[in-house]
Design a protein around this motif. Structure first.
Motif, PDB file in Angstrom:
ATOM      1  N   ALA A 130       0.821  -1.209   0.000  1.00  0.00           N
ATOM      2  CA  ALA A 130       0.000   0.000   0.000  1.00  0.00           C
ATOM      3  C   ALA A 130       0.860   1.267   0.000  1.00  0.00           C
ATOM      4  O   ALA A 130       0.482   2.286  -0.577  1.00  0.00           O
ATOM      5  CB  ALA A 130      -0.934  -0.018   1.216  1.00  0.00           C
ATOM      6  N   CYS A 131       2.009   1.229   0.667  1.00  0.00           N
ATOM      7  CA  CYS A 131       2.882   2.414   0.772  1.00  0.00           C
ATOM      8  C   CYS A 131       3.978   2.420  -0.300  1.00  0.00           C
ATOM      9  O   CYS A 131       4.835   3.306  -0.284  1.00  0.00           O
ATOM     10  CB  CYS A 131       3.522   2.485   2.153  1.00  0.00           C
ATOM     11  SG  CYS A 131       2.345   2.593   3.488  1.00  0.00           S
ATOM     12  N   ASN A 132       3.953   1.441  -1.175  1.00  0.00           N
ATOM     13  CA  ASN A 132       4.995   1.326  -2.224  1.00  0.00           C
ATOM     14  C   ASN A 132       6.413   1.214  -1.690  1.00  0.00           C
ATOM     15  O   ASN A 132       7.351   1.715  -2.296  1.00  0.00           O
ATOM     16  CB  ASN A 132       4.908   2.490  -3.208  1.00  0.00           C
ATOM     17  CG  ASN A 132       3.786   2.296  -4.188  1.00  0.00           C
ATOM     18  OD1 ASN A 132       3.560   1.175  -4.653  1.00  0.00           O
ATOM     19  ND2 ASN A 132       3.058   3.358  -4.453  1.00  0.00           N
ATOM     20  N   PHE A 133       6.570   0.580  -0.552  1.00  0.00           N
ATOM     21  CA  PHE A 133       7.916   0.287  -0.050  1.00  0.00           C
ATOM     22  C   PHE A 133       8.374  -0.998  -0.745  1.00  0.00           C
ATOM     23  O   PHE A 133       7.612  -1.968  -0.805  1.00  0.00           O
ATOM     24  CB  PHE A 133       7.918   0.050   1.464  1.00  0.00           C
ATOM     25  CG  PHE A 133       7.575   1.253   2.285  1.00  0.00           C
ATOM     26  CD1 PHE A 133       8.197   2.473   2.075  1.00  0.00           C
ATOM     27  CD2 PHE A 133       6.628   1.163   3.311  1.00  0.00           C
ATOM     28  CE1 PHE A 133       7.878   3.575   2.855  1.00  0.00           C
ATOM     29  CE2 PHE A 133       6.305   2.254   4.091  1.00  0.00           C
ATOM     30  CZ  PHE A 133       6.930   3.468   3.859  1.00  0.00           C
ATOM     31  N   PRO A 134       9.589  -1.030  -1.253  1.00  0.00           N
ATOM     32  CA  PRO A 134      10.013  -2.254  -1.957  1.00  0.00           C
ATOM     33  C   PRO A 134      10.229  -3.443  -1.018  1.00  0.00           C
ATOM     34  O   PRO A 134      10.727  -3.269   0.097  1.00  0.00           O
ATOM     35  CB  PRO A 134      11.338  -1.851  -2.617  1.00  0.00           C
ATOM     36  CG  PRO A 134      11.840  -0.708  -1.819  1.00  0.00           C
ATOM     37  CD  PRO A 134      10.646  -0.007  -1.247  1.00  0.00           C
ATOM     38  N   VAL A 135       9.822  -4.617  -1.471  1.00  0.00           N
ATOM     39  CA  VAL A 135      10.142  -5.870  -0.763  1.00  0.00           C
ATOM     40  C   VAL A 135      11.111  -6.605  -1.677  1.00  0.00           C
ATOM     41  O   VAL A 135      10.716  -7.159  -2.691  1.00  0.00           O
ATOM     42  CB  VAL A 135       8.883  -6.730  -0.512  1.00  0.00           C
ATOM     43  CG1 VAL A 135       9.267  -8.055   0.147  1.00  0.00           C
ATOM     44  CG2 VAL A 135       7.866  -5.995   0.341  1.00  0.00           C
ATOM     45  N   TYR A 136      12.387  -6.573  -1.347  1.00  0.00           N
ATOM     46  CA  TYR A 136      13.365  -7.260  -2.190  1.00  0.00           C
ATOM     47  C   TYR A 136      13.367  -8.764  -1.898  1.00  0.00           C
ATOM     48  O   TYR A 136      13.504  -9.577  -2.797  1.00  0.00           O
ATOM     49  CB  TYR A 136      14.768  -6.695  -1.970  1.00  0.00           C
ATOM     50  CG  TYR A 136      14.897  -5.222  -2.308  1.00  0.00           C
ATOM     51  CD1 TYR A 136      14.312  -4.687  -3.457  1.00  0.00           C
ATOM     52  CD2 TYR A 136      15.609  -4.349  -1.485  1.00  0.00           C
ATOM     53  CE1 TYR A 136      14.420  -3.341  -3.760  1.00  0.00           C
ATOM     54  CE2 TYR A 136      15.734  -3.009  -1.787  1.00  0.00           C
ATOM     55  CZ  TYR A 136      15.138  -2.507  -2.921  1.00  0.00           C
ATOM     56  OH  TYR A 136      15.250  -1.174  -3.219  1.00  0.00           O
ATOM     57  N   SER A 137      13.238  -9.096  -0.629  1.00  0.00           N
ATOM     58  CA  SER A 137      13.205 -10.512  -0.221  1.00  0.00           C
ATOM     59  C   SER A 137      12.851 -10.563   1.258  1.00  0.00           C
ATOM     60  O   SER A 137      12.986  -9.551   1.961  1.00  0.00           O
ATOM     61  CB  SER A 137      14.572 -11.182  -0.433  1.00  0.00           C
ATOM     62  OG  SER A 137      15.580 -10.471   0.234  1.00  0.00           O
ATOM     63  N   PHE A 138      12.411 -11.715   1.721  1.00  0.00           N
ATOM     64  CA  PHE A 138      12.294 -11.913   3.163  1.00  0.00           C
ATOM     65  C   PHE A 138      12.309 -13.389   3.493  1.00  0.00           C
ATOM     66  O   PHE A 138      12.081 -14.245   2.632  1.00  0.00           O
ATOM     67  CB  PHE A 138      11.066 -11.200   3.776  1.00  0.00           C
ATOM     68  CG  PHE A 138       9.726 -11.740   3.392  1.00  0.00           C
ATOM     69  CD1 PHE A 138       9.224 -12.891   3.966  1.00  0.00           C
ATOM     70  CD2 PHE A 138       8.934 -11.072   2.471  1.00  0.00           C
ATOM     71  CE1 PHE A 138       7.971 -13.374   3.625  1.00  0.00           C
ATOM     72  CE2 PHE A 138       7.677 -11.553   2.111  1.00  0.00           C
ATOM     73  CZ  PHE A 138       7.196 -12.699   2.699  1.00  0.00           C
ATOM     74  N   SER A 139      12.605 -13.682   4.729  1.00  0.00           N
ATOM     75  CA  SER A 139      12.541 -15.051   5.216  1.00  0.00           C
ATOM     76  C   SER A 139      12.190 -15.009   6.697  1.00  0.00           C
ATOM     77  O   SER A 139      12.584 -14.078   7.408  1.00  0.00           O
ATOM     78  CB  SER A 139      13.895 -15.744   5.030  1.00  0.00           C
ATOM     79  OG  SER A 139      13.827 -17.062   5.560  1.00  0.00           O
ATOM     80  N   THR A 140      11.474 -16.035   7.129  1.00  0.00           N
ATOM     81  CA  THR A 140      11.236 -16.132   8.560  1.00  0.00           C
ATOM     82  C   THR A 140      12.404 -16.912   9.173  1.00  0.00           C
ATOM     83  O   THR A 140      13.015 -17.746   8.503  1.00  0.00           O
ATOM     84  CB  THR A 140       9.909 -16.862   8.855  1.00  0.00           C
ATOM     85  OG1 THR A 140       9.926 -18.136   8.221  1.00  0.00           O
ATOM     86  CG2 THR A 140       8.730 -16.063   8.356  1.00  0.00           C
ATOM     87  N   SER A 141      12.706 -16.614  10.410  1.00  0.00           N
ATOM     88  CA  SER A 141      13.679 -17.409  11.163  1.00  0.00           C
ATOM     89  C   SER A 141      12.886 -18.111  12.261  1.00  0.00           C
ATOM     90  O   SER A 141      11.656 -18.141  12.211  1.00  0.00           O
ATOM     91  CB  SER A 141      14.787 -16.519  11.740  1.00  0.00           C
ATOM     92  OG  SER A 141      14.263 -15.696  12.751  1.00  0.00           O
ATOM     93  N   ILE A 142      13.561 -18.629  13.258  1.00  0.00           N
ATOM     94  CA  ILE A 142      12.841 -19.371  14.303  1.00  0.00           C
ATOM     95  C   ILE A 142      11.767 -18.501  14.969  1.00  0.00           C
ATOM     96  O   ILE A 142      10.693 -18.990  15.302  1.00  0.00           O
ATOM     97  CB  ILE A 142      13.821 -19.977  15.336  1.00  0.00           C
ATOM     98  CG1 ILE A 142      13.096 -20.947  16.260  1.00  0.00           C
ATOM     99  CG2 ILE A 142      14.576 -18.914  16.099  1.00  0.00           C
ATOM    100  CD1 ILE A 142      14.013 -21.802  17.105  1.00  0.00           C
ATOM    101  N   SER A 143      12.034 -17.199  15.107  1.00  0.00           N
ATOM    102  CA  SER A 143      11.035 -16.364  15.776  1.00  0.00           C
ATOM    103  C   SER A 143      10.771 -15.030  15.086  1.00  0.00           C
ATOM    104  O   SER A 143       9.850 -14.315  15.457  1.00  0.00           O
ATOM    105  CB  SER A 143      11.486 -16.080  17.215  1.00  0.00           C
ATOM    106  OG  SER A 143      12.696 -15.358  17.182  1.00  0.00           O
TER     107      SER A 143
END
Lengths: 168, 172
Positions: free
Chosen positions: B117-130
């Protein structure tokens, strides 16, 4: 102020390695312009999916997003039906479900601040022909998703490669 | 959003300035990514984030290193014989870490919705244990944290988003 602590380990120590079998992996491709829409959809999927084991995502050069959700396979049919109904008439969107898959999880001290850790894990698995389908390494955690039955083999390789004080 | 409607989380943390590198395998059984990771380790360069998938058209590996390593990474990519069309580097990347995710999709969906909605880029993400570690534009981190606080509730005694210290490994 700088503090230097000297700590030597012959074999990289981990807090634990876990092998879990029989997961489902959802692979979703959608355009980057649909990010907000998919955010809302992901929130609504919580009811049909319950809890996730791992989520990773990256955006490619063409702003196409690839999202992976690893979850309990007992929710696979519900998720498949829900997502397929959502994307029925959407362009540049695809949904694939791969199951069963295995997952290896390991975490260790300051993994995010130390060089060479991911190299050790990737190369140990690759040398022994364990294909990593999806991986997510962030913070102190490393996840490696493999095909069914590769998890056990991968576990033994990682257990020989890293030093585990207690096997889980 | 009213305070009682916000999602309560434990904290937010910013990384130092990073670069994100995406490398594509030349063929499915090509070993160049393993070789590349090995060369990076040999140069004592820390990879703070990595995700990998074989479900892209060509298997891709995405990783982040400190921005000061840009030239070293370019040299390593050259040494590993990666042609220009097989890699991509995004400069000025910051990892935003939010915790805990409690293995629930609600927080993740909320964040993705807000970024879109805010046009912030998401280049990548991953969850870790928490936690959720999300790579975005480094210079927008403060602005993103401000926007996130319209939907997330942080503890009153939250530590500063930027760490006051750094941990660096000198030798293996």
């Amino acid at each position: 102020m700088e503090t230097i602590a000297v700590y030597r380990e012959e074999q990289v120590k981990v807090y634990g390695i876990t092998e879990k079998a029989d997961f489902a992996l959802a692979i979703l491709h959608f355009p980057g312009t649909s990010m907000a829409l998919w955010g809302r959809r992901i929130m609504s999927l919580e009811q049909s999916l319950n809890r996730f084991e791992l989520v990773t995502c990256h955006t490619g050069n063409s702003r196409a997003v690839e999202l992976h959700i690893l979850f309990d396979p007992k929710y696979a049919d519900t998720l498949r039906n829900t997502v397929n109904a959502l994307i029925k008439e959407e362009k540049n969107t695809a949904f694939t479900l791969k199951q069963p898959v295995d997952v290896l999880f390991l975490f260790g001290p300051h993994f995010q601040d130390r060089y060479g850790i991911v190299d050790i894990a990737f190369n140990a698995l690759r040398k022994n022909d364990v294909e990593i389908l999806v991986s997510g390494c962030a913070g102190t955690s490393m996840y490696f998703v493999t095909s069914k039955n590769e998890g056990r083999k991968g576990f033994h390789i990682l257990a020989d490669t890293f030093l585990i004080p207690t096997r889980i | 959003m009213e305070k009682d409607q916000k999602v309560r989380i434990g904290g937010i943390k910013f990384s130092e300035e990073l670069i994100q590198v995406t490398v594509a395998k030349k063929s499915p059984d090509d070993l160049s990514i393993c070789r590349l990771l090995h060369l990076i380790a040999e140069k004592n360069i820390n990879i703070s984030f990595l995700c990998h998938s074989v479900f892209t058209r060509t298997p891709e590996t995405i990783f982040c290193v400190e921005s000061s390593e840009l030239d070293a990474i370019r040299n390593i990519l050259k040494a590993a014989a990666f042609p220009d069309e097989h890699f991509d580097i995004i400069r000025s990347v910051g990892t935003l870490t939010l915790f805990p995710h409690r293995n629930e999709l609600k927080l993740l969906g909320l964040i993705i919705d807000l970024f879109g909605a805010c046009n912030f880029p998401v280049y990548s993400f991953s969850t870790s244990i928490s936690a959720i570690a999300l790579n975005t534009d480094f210079l927008s981190l403060d602005n993103i944290a401000k926007k996130l606080q319209t939907v997330l509730l942080l503890p009153d005694n939250h530590a500063p988003f930027r760490q006051g210290f750094r941990v660096t490994q000198i030798q293996m």
